[in-house]
Design an enzyme around this catalytic site. Structure first.
Site, PDB file in Angstrom:
ATOM      1  CE  LYS A  36      35.618  39.520  41.003  1.00  0.00           C
ATOM      2  NZ  LYS A  36      36.046  38.394  39.968  1.00  0.00           N
ATOM      3  CD  GLU A  94      37.644  31.836  39.287  1.00  0.00           C
ATOM      4  OE1 GLU A  94      38.152  31.332  40.223  1.00  0.00           O
ATOM      5  OE2 GLU A  94      37.282  33.199  39.273  1.00  0.00           O
ATOM      6  CG  HIS A 147      41.072  36.306  33.212  1.00  0.00           C
ATOM      7  ND1 HIS A 147      40.026  36.600  32.588  1.00  0.00           N
ATOM      8  CD2 HIS A 147      41.177  36.822  34.401  1.00  0.00           C
ATOM      9  CE1 HIS A 147      39.324  37.383  33.646  1.00  0.00           C
ATOM     10  NE2 HIS A 147      39.737  37.499  34.692  1.00  0.00           N
TER      11      HIS A 147
HETATM   12 MN    MN Z   1      37.640  35.077  40.153  1.00  0.00          MN
END
Ligand code: MN
Length: 422
Positions: A260, A208, A140
């Site tokens: 976020k 995740e 990633h």
């Molecule tokens: Mn993240």
């Protein structure tokens, strides 16, 4: 071996073929049923097990628990009993629901203990005190580095020395099934021009896993990689929603902020680290050699199959990624050791997420940013539409399970629908 992990155990409760929740799982969560207050529960097959009712009937009388550990809306009280306490509890539940145990004939008790899974509303399992998000998948980090810098400088110089992370926001972590509105914010779509304000046009998921901690050590002390297992209660699926356009404009120099913190979703069942022990695997060779405090012994990675699907409104879902938690460069033990090496204290109910989990193949990427490669490779959906990022009214679903020698331990799913911006 941990008694509850015995692969030969069978429950007197029926467990559907392919279930994520055989008797070897015994996860923990919080549920509400009509007319009853939230309480701590476990699960076997399609039955939710009311642990408050079991406590009331005296099934845990010789264990070190109190009513407030189960008659409550989070796992935090229970987790304060530590690794041995929760291990004893899981072993006891396993014993009571194993074949031959007389509980199966006690219809009066079972009427209060067993709840059909479709009658239980699963709530946020943990009151998250502090939330940390790492950035521990090499593929990633490499993919993002390729897109925003170049393949020769994809990884920043610190990446193989430090399990990079940041402190996120705990209050906006919500349980699977909670819809949320597309975030608004500042973006700068054209580099040479001033920024604009409006709904994000590049809403993305991040695949995740997260782990939840027990009470740590006093401020000033550190947790070693060897000790880390004793401070990790269990794991869940985690979707770290990210607004890429907001992120790109705001992240320098202090990192993620409004891109976020509008919502992150967890799956409702915390699968204990104990239950995942049979699925340990080795990790990648770490080169350059890590600092001594990040060295570890044994297999500390875990083989967990992961899947992401997008479901547009009124049509079938499309699986857009198949990844695996074993691809992590840094494992949880290293993350926790790094987090505390400066003396930072952790508390029962802290949540630490892995960072987006991408594998080496383009079918294994853990975000739309990578899957559609910055919008250059749109994904075709079953209804004929295409996706570069996530659209309004899309539902994103993540699933995960470990499987070995016919034993499957799963997490269920974490799903959430994106509503239009307010
Ligand atoms: Mn993240």
């Amino acid at each position: 071996m941990i008694a509850a992990n015995n692969p030969n155990l069978k429950s007197w409760l029926a467990v559907p073929e392919g279930s994520d929740f055989p008797i070897q799982n015994i996860p923990f969560g919080v549920a509400a049923t009509e007319g009853d207050s939230p309480r701590v529960v476990s699960r076997i097959g399609d039955h939710v097990i009311d642990l408050k009712a079991m406590f009331d009937f005296g099934y845990f009388a010789d264990l070190h628990f109190a009513l407030e550990d189960f008659d409550t809306d989070s796992l935090n009280n229970m987790m304060r009993r530590g690794k041995q306490g929760t291990r004893d509890l899981r072993n006891r539940i396993s014993e009571l629901f194993s074949e031959e145990h007389e509980l199966k004939d006690n219809q009066n008790h079972l009427a209060q203990i067993l709840i059909s899974v479709d009658k239980a509303e699963m709530l946020m399992p943990v009151k998250v005190g502090d939330y940390t998000d790492f950035y521990s998948s090499e593929q990633h980090a490499y993919n993002v580095g390729c897109m925003f810098r170049d393949p020769n400088n994809a990884l920043l110089p610190n990446w193989k020395y430090i399990p990079v992370g940041y402190h996120g926001r705990a209050s906006s972590i919500v349980v699977s099934g909670t819809p949320f509105h597309r975030p608004k914010g500042q973006q700068r779509p054209v580099d040479a021009e001033p920024p604009v304000f409006g709904p994000s046009k590049q809403l993305d998921f991040e695949l995740e896993m997260a782990f939840v901690t027990y009470e740590g050590k006093p401020l000033g002390d550190s947790i070693s990689t060897k000790e880390a297992d004793d401070f990790i209660f269990g794991m869940c699926l985690f979707n770290d929603w990210s607004a890429r356009d907001l992120q790109k404009w705001e992240y320098v120099p202090l990192g993620p902020f409004l891109a976020k913190n509008f919502a992150s979703h967890v799956s409702p069942w915390i699968v204990t680290l104990d239950a995942l022990e049979p699925f340990r695997v080795s990790g990648p060779v770490q080169d350059p050699k890590v600092f001594t405090y990040l060295e570890y012994e044994g297999n500390k990675h875990i083989d967990i199959n992961l899947e992401v699907a997008i479901q547009p409104e009124n049509t079938d879902e499309k699986v857009v990624s198949n990844s695996n938690y074993k691809y992590m460069y840094w494992n949880m033990n290293q993350q926790l050791a790094h987090h505390t090496i400066n003396g930072c204290n952790i508390k029962a109910g802290d949540l630490m997420a892995s960072g987006t989990i991408s594998g080496g193949e383009d079918t294994e990427y853990g975000s739309m940013l990578e899957i559609a490669w910055k919008g250059t490779k749109p994904v075709q959906m079953p209804d004929g539409s295409e996706r570069k990022f996530i659209l309004d009214n899309d539902t994103v679903i993540m699933r995960g399970y470990s499987e070995k020698n016919g034993l499957r331990i799963g997490f269920g799913e974490v799903k959430a629908k994106v509503l239009p911006a307010k």
